[in-house]
Write an enzyme that holds these catalytic residues in place. Structure first.
Site: not given
Ligand code: NAD
Length: 496
Positions: A149, A173, A176, A226, A281, A381
């Site tokens: 997000f 994808k 959401e 994450s 991040c 985090e």
């Molecule tokens: P998230 O892991 O909750 O979601 C990321 C994506 O995965 C979304 O599209 C979500 O719909 C999907 N998703 C979530 N749970 C899932 C599951 N159980 N099974 C399958 N798909 C699933 O992350 P977020 O809250 O949207 O974003 C923040 C996180 O992203 C933080 O941990 C941040 O550090 C990380 N991030 C990392 C970078 C990087 O380059 N390393 C860059 C941006 C964000």
């Protein structure tokens, strides 16, 4: 209530599952949209559209693909404000920050405009007598991006620009929580002349993701999100035979040595910890104050906090917007109490900010001093506007903290000592290092990625490594001999 659908084969496709998720304006707390959650059948339709578009897209000449990328760049550039407004409306970050996100995303499209140069192979004439050897890189087929997000425009652009430039077709994808930006980008790329089916968006949750991970036609998965989800996606998708890069969470340390300029370090810490409400991040979440610098640095940071203007991201006066959801805001705020209970000094508590009482998902900035590695605020985090200060006696202790931390996205050092900075760059286990730079996100012609639990897979994202990820190598050995010289030779071919 406005609905957000899927974007498949160049048109909007309403979801038929009846399963939907809420999308909020974080500045008001109001639910503004509902987003369709794709069924396996709808995911299948998106992959099929991408699969159908692949043969002609991969056969499209490099110069034509570059021409379309230039056109995409122009159209996205002309709509910077619209994309930024879409980001602010659902993510909450202030408009100026959203404009910065769009600019950093466009860097990736600009890099991809040079695809004829990036895809040039090697050629060895006369590798053996009368034999030439050359290498080419070819696209993989249908590739998938799953994005978080916090950068609803930039992270998709990290992936899609190189992926399609290399001749792949793409299914995105998006998160959401703020899916409209991706839908806008899809429509703008269509307007720029991208053929139908080359770029598709399926909205949804775990059902959509799991279907993509298992889909036999999907060749590669790029994920950003994450750490637990990244790890699970990497495991599942590699088991299913996909190529995977899964970029994950972070805990970025900023080491401040006693010789650093305190005001400069404090400005940098405040900007990097609280910008985008800490939902980056590459945010600095831990300042490591070395030796005598502790009191002066905490004081300098604390003095800067009352003037940070928190409010609706659309208000040009705001410097920090709300968090993405109420649940996330409350989870972030809970770290202030748990840290105090575990012995940290709460220098600033974001819940005391007047914005906290507004209807949106606002939280002021928090500063925690005398944090130790056992505390939850250090171990987790937090992904919000909470900055922890850990005090250590020596440079070696500061580096040990970073090395022992499970994440390794970015790490920064503030010092006037070139030798110390070079030693830091040499020995620290993190993928991106800042020297007097708090958020060292590489420019688009380098590549982005962390080490340790910040990346699963071995390829970083965008730039040259992105081109590598989205292509596979072929080496051709070729000769055009005079048939009259032909003979049987059962020996293993060796050079002559
Ligand atoms: P998230 O892991 O909750 O979601 C990321 C994506 O995965 C979304 O599209 C979500 O719909 C999907 N998703 C979530 N749970 C899932 C599951 N159980 N099974 C399958 N798909 C699933 O992350 P977020 O809250 O949207 O974003 C923040 C996180 O992203 C933080 O941990 C941040 O550090 C990380 N991030 C990392 C970078 C990087 O380059 N390393 C860059 C941006 C964000």
């Amino acid at each position: 209530m406005e609905q957000i659908h899927h974007y498949i084969a160049g048109r909007l496709v309403p979801g038929e599952s009846g399963r939907r998720g809420p999308v909020y304006n974080p500045a008001t707390g109001a639910k503004t949209h509902e987003v369709d959650f794709a069924t396996p059948g709808e995911v299948d339709a998106a992959v099929a559209a991408a699969g159908a578009a692949f043969p002609s897209w991969r056969a499209t000449s490099l110069s034509r693909r570059a021409e379309i990328l230039f056109s995409i760049r122009e159209v996205l550039d002309a709509h910077r404000q619209d994309i930024a407004a879409a980001i602010t409306a659902q993510h909450g970050k202030v408009l100026s920050d959203a404009m910065g996100e769009v600019a950093r995303g466009l860097e990736n499209v600009e890099f991809a405009c040079g695809i004829p140069e990036h895809l040039k192979g090697d050629f060895s004439e006369q590798a053996s007598t009368g034999i030439d050897v050359y290498s080419i890189r070819q696209p993989l087929g249908v590739v998938v991006g799953i994005t978080p997000f916090n950068f609803p425009a930039m992270v998709p652009m990290w992936m899609l620009a190189n992926a399609i430039a290399c001749g792949n077709t793409f299914v995105l994808k998006p998160s959401e929580k703020d899916p409209s930006t991706a839908m806008l980008i899809a429509e703008l790329m269509h307007d720029a002349g991208l053929p139908d089916g080359v770029f598709n968006v399926v909205n949804g949750d775990k059902v959509a993701v799991d279907t993509l991970l298992a889909h036999p036609a999907v060749q590669a998965i790029s994920f950003v999100g994450s750490t637990p989800v990244a790890k699970a996606i990497h495991e599942t998708a590699t088991r299913n035979g996909k190529r995977v890069q899964a970029l994950a969470g972070a805990k970025n340390h900023m080491v401040v040595l006693p010789d650093a300029d305190i005001d400069m370090a404090a400005d940098a810490a405040v900007s990097a910890a609280y910008g985008s409400a800490g939902e980056r991040c590459m945010a600095i979440s831990v300042v490591v104050a070395v030796g005598s610098v502790g009191d002066r640095l905490v004081d300098a940071i604390a003095r800067r906090l009352p003037s940070i203007r928190i409010g609706d991201g659309l208000d040009p006066a705001s410097e920090m917007g709300p968090l993405v959801t109420r649940e996330h805001r409350d989870r972030v705020a809970s770290y202030v109490d748990s840290s105090a209970a575990q012995g940290a000094t709460v220098v600033a508590d974001g819940r005391r900010d007047p914005a906290y009482d507004k209807p949106g998902f606002f939280l002021g900035v928090s500063l925690l001093d005398h944090v130790t590695p056992e505390m939850a605020c250090y171990r987790d985090e937090i992904f919000g506007p909470v900055l922890s200060v850990v005090r250590v006696d020596t440079y070696e202790e500061a580096v040990r903290l970073i090395q022992e931390n499970p994440w390794g996205n970015g790490a920064a050092i503030f010092t006037r000592d070139g030798g110390a900075a070079r030693r830091f760059q040499f020995e620290v286990d993190a993928g991106m290092i800042g020297i007097n730079v708090p958020i060292p996100v590489p420019v688009g012609y380098y590549s982005f990625g962390g080490w340790k639990n910040s990346l699963f897979g071995d390829t970083h994202m965008y730039g040259p490594e992105g081109v590598h990820f989205y292509t596979r190598a072929k080496v051709v050995t070729s000769r055009w001999p005079d048939p009259a010289t032909s003979s049987i030779d059962l020996g293993f071919p060796s050079t002559r």
